[in-house]
Design a protein around this motif. Structure first.
Motif, PDB file in Angstrom:
ATOM      1  N   THR A  70      36.279-104.741  62.763  1.00 30.85           N
ATOM      2  CA  THR A  70      35.787-103.682  61.903  1.00 30.85           C
ATOM      3  C   THR A  70      34.272-103.733  61.824  1.00 30.85           C
ATOM      4  O   THR A  70      33.664-104.759  62.143  1.00 30.85           O
ATOM      5  CB  THR A  70      36.406-103.787  60.483  1.00 30.85           C
TER       6      THR A  70
ATOM      7  N   LYS B 173      30.832-103.448  67.429  1.00 30.84           N
ATOM      8  CA  LYS B 173      32.262-103.641  67.697  1.00 30.84           C
ATOM      9  C   LYS B 173      32.567-103.637  69.189  1.00 30.84           C
ATOM     10  O   LYS B 173      33.376-104.424  69.662  1.00 30.84           O
ATOM     11  CB  LYS B 173      33.096-102.560  67.002  1.00 30.84           C
TER      12      LYS B 173
ATOM     13  N   GLU C 229      40.329-102.600  67.981  1.00 29.93           N
ATOM     14  CA  GLU C 229      38.939-102.311  67.622  1.00 29.93           C
ATOM     15  C   GLU C 229      38.865-101.065  66.747  1.00 29.93           C
ATOM     16  O   GLU C 229      39.503-100.063  67.036  1.00 29.93           O
ATOM     17  CB  GLU C 229      38.110-102.071  68.892  1.00 29.93           C
TER      18      GLU C 229
ATOM     19  N   ILE D 117      38.994-100.872  62.970  1.00 27.11           N
ATOM     20  CA  ILE D 117      39.737-100.761  61.715  1.00 27.11           C
ATOM     21  C   ILE D 117      38.809-100.208  60.642  1.00 27.11           C
ATOM     22  O   ILE D 117      37.675-100.646  60.497  1.00 27.11           O
ATOM     23  CB  ILE D 117      40.299-102.135  61.306  1.00 27.11           C
ATOM     24  N   ARG D 118      39.325 -99.230  59.883  1.00 23.86           N
ATOM     25  CA  ARG D 118      38.492 -98.557  58.885  1.00 23.86           C
ATOM     26  C   ARG D 118      39.022 -98.620  57.462  1.00 23.86           C
ATOM     27  O   ARG D 118      38.288 -98.358  56.536  1.00 23.86           O
ATOM     28  CB  ARG D 118      38.307 -97.094  59.285  1.00 23.86           C
TER      29      ARG D 118
ATOM     30  N   VAL E  44      40.943-110.533  60.928  1.00 24.56           N
ATOM     31  CA  VAL E  44      39.948-109.465  61.022  1.00 24.56           C
ATOM     32  C   VAL E  44      38.558-110.074  61.209  1.00 24.56           C
ATOM     33  O   VAL E  44      38.162-110.968  60.468  1.00 24.56           O
ATOM     34  CB  VAL E  44      39.947-108.567  59.766  1.00 24.56           C
TER      35      VAL E  44
ATOM     36  N   ALA F 232      34.675-108.901  61.103  1.00 19.35           N
ATOM     37  CA  ALA F 232      33.764-107.825  60.683  1.00 19.35           C
ATOM     38  C   ALA F 232      32.408-108.063  61.334  1.00 19.35           C
ATOM     39  O   ALA F 232      31.909-109.186  61.356  1.00 19.35           O
ATOM     40  CB  ALA F 232      33.621-107.816  59.173  1.00 19.35           C
TER      41      ALA F 232
ATOM     42  N   GLU G  51      33.035 -92.916  56.623  1.00 19.22           N
ATOM     43  CA  GLU G  51      33.656 -94.203  56.943  1.00 19.22           C
ATOM     44  C   GLU G  51      33.914 -95.004  55.665  1.00 19.22           C
ATOM     45  O   GLU G  51      34.962 -95.623  55.506  1.00 19.22           O
ATOM     46  CB  GLU G  51      32.757 -95.013  57.884  1.00 19.22           C
TER      47      GLU G  51
ATOM     48  N   ILE H 180      36.338 -98.714  54.562  1.00 19.68           N
ATOM     49  CA  ILE H 180      35.853 -99.727  55.500  1.00 19.68           C
ATOM     50  C   ILE H 180      35.073-100.844  54.799  1.00 19.68           C
ATOM     51  O   ILE H 180      35.117-101.996  55.220  1.00 19.68           O
ATOM     52  CB  ILE H 180      35.020 -99.086  56.637  1.00 19.68           C
TER      53      ILE H 180
ATOM     54  N   VAL I 154      37.471-103.478  53.845  1.00 15.67           N
ATOM     55  CA  VAL I 154      37.932-104.223  55.025  1.00 15.67           C
ATOM     56  C   VAL I 154      36.878-105.254  55.426  1.00 15.67           C
ATOM     57  O   VAL I 154      37.197-106.414  55.688  1.00 15.67           O
ATOM     58  CB  VAL I 154      38.255-103.272  56.204  1.00 15.67           C
TER      59      VAL I 154
END
Length: 194
Positions: free
Chosen positions: A7, A14, A97, A99-100, A117, A119, A153, A158, A161
């Protein structure tokens, strides 16, 4: 099977994470590709379709399509291994690739035991500079458009996340440094798969 999600806001790095994963023979499913493919079918922009898809099918729609893709890749890898035509993904590690939202993380955690995850974070100034240089169809050269995209976003969740990610990688230096950090994280996760 191990699945690692990535994320970060647009331009954070990313795709660099994905390129490193590819060198380690980790197959990648890009959530943005689901959106871009649907946008092409509808003759619309990715930003509009990202919102529309979720309105039409719920917050889980993109994640569910990615789960299906990962499971298909896994079954394909199993079939290739049994027929000795291995794809090289001997570790059965996969990457998602883009993730929001926390809803997407929830779906991935339900479907993939020990889902992690990563980030990637960069300042808005750095990200804007990168996007202007990258010039993909959904990138903007105007600061106001860039900010509007970030707001969209952030509305997806996000920020939550990123805040709850298993790994936080700050990407403000040279690409080589980012690649080395990512390679270390991915190798660690490949060794610790359940």
């Amino acid at each position: 099977m191990k699945v690692i999600g990535v994320t970060g806001l647009p331009g954070s790095g990313k795709s660099v994470v994905s390129r490193v994963a590819k060198t380690l023979k980790i197959p990648i499913v890009r959530m943005g590709d689901v959106i871009r493919d649907e946008a092409e079918k509808r003759g619309s922009t990715p930003g509009e379709v990202a919102v529309k898809l979720r309105e039409e099918h719920g917050e889980f729609v993109v994640a569910e399509r990615c789960v299906e893709s990962i499971k298909n890749l896994y079954n394909q890898d199993l079939n290739e291994k049994s027929s000795e035509k291995s794809s090289g993904n001997v570790d059965n590690v996969y990457m998602i690739e883009g993730i929001r939202s926390p809803y997407e993380v929830e779906i991935f955690r339900k479907n993939f035991k020990d889902f992690k995850v990563i980030a990637v974070h960069s300042t808005p100034k750095t990200r804007f500079k990168r996007l202007k240089k990258r010039m993909r169809d959904d990138d903007f050269v105007e600061l106001s458009q860039f900010k509007k995209r970030d707001e969209r976003e952030l509305k997806f969740g996000i920020g939550n996340v990123i805040a709850t990610a298993d790994y936080m990688i700050v990407n403000e230096g040279p690409v080589k440094k980012l690649k080395n950090v990512v390679r270390g994280v991915l190798k660690n996760e490949m060794q610790n798969k359940s």
